[in-house]
Design an enzyme around this catalytic site. Sequence first.
Site, PDB file in Angstrom:
ATOM      1  N   HIS A  31       0.864  -1.278  -0.024  1.00 45.74           N
ATOM      2  CA  HIS A  31       0.058  -0.206   0.452  1.00 45.74           C
ATOM      3  C   HIS A  31       0.961   0.971  -0.231  1.00 45.74           C
ATOM      4  CE1 HIS A  31       1.319  -0.369   4.099  1.00 45.74           C
ATOM      5  NE2 HIS A  31       0.611   1.430   3.892  1.00 45.74           N
ATOM      6  N   HIS A  46       1.935   7.053   0.159  1.00 46.68           N
ATOM      7  CA  HIS A  46       1.074   5.995   0.639  1.00 46.68           C
ATOM      8  C   HIS A  46      -0.461   5.751   0.408  1.00 46.68           C
ATOM      9  CE1 HIS A  46      -1.018   4.674   4.780  1.00 46.68           C
ATOM     10  NE2 HIS A  46       0.257   3.682   5.002  1.00 46.68           N
TER      11      HIS A  46
END
Length: 124
Positions: A31, A46
């Site tokens: 992620h 992120h």
Amino acid sequence: MGDGIAIIPENETLYAPADAQVAALMEDSKHACGLRLADGMEILLHIGLDTVNMKGDGFSYLVKQGQQVKAGDPLIRFDRKKIKAAGYRDVTVCIISAPGEAKNLQFITGIQAKAKETAVVRFE
């Protein structure tokens, strides 16, 4: 962590914001990734809030650690519907974790940015 900017994505691919080396990947969750620019600046990208809890479901890396990328190269593909179905937000953050030699960082906010075209950070 550092100054940064949040972006609400309209597509499902995260692109490199600058020419850089892929310095860090989160292999278990896929992620996020870290980039290191030639001037020493380090950037953390992120996808989502608390999406680490998804353990990689809905995320796939398009790069490898140590790889050199150019601005606009695809880094991560993600499934916005899966993120939302899991109860998380898909907002993506770009954090300058180390400025390197860069000076006068300016974040451009409150705009409609277009992937691979719109600058959201300026620096000297």
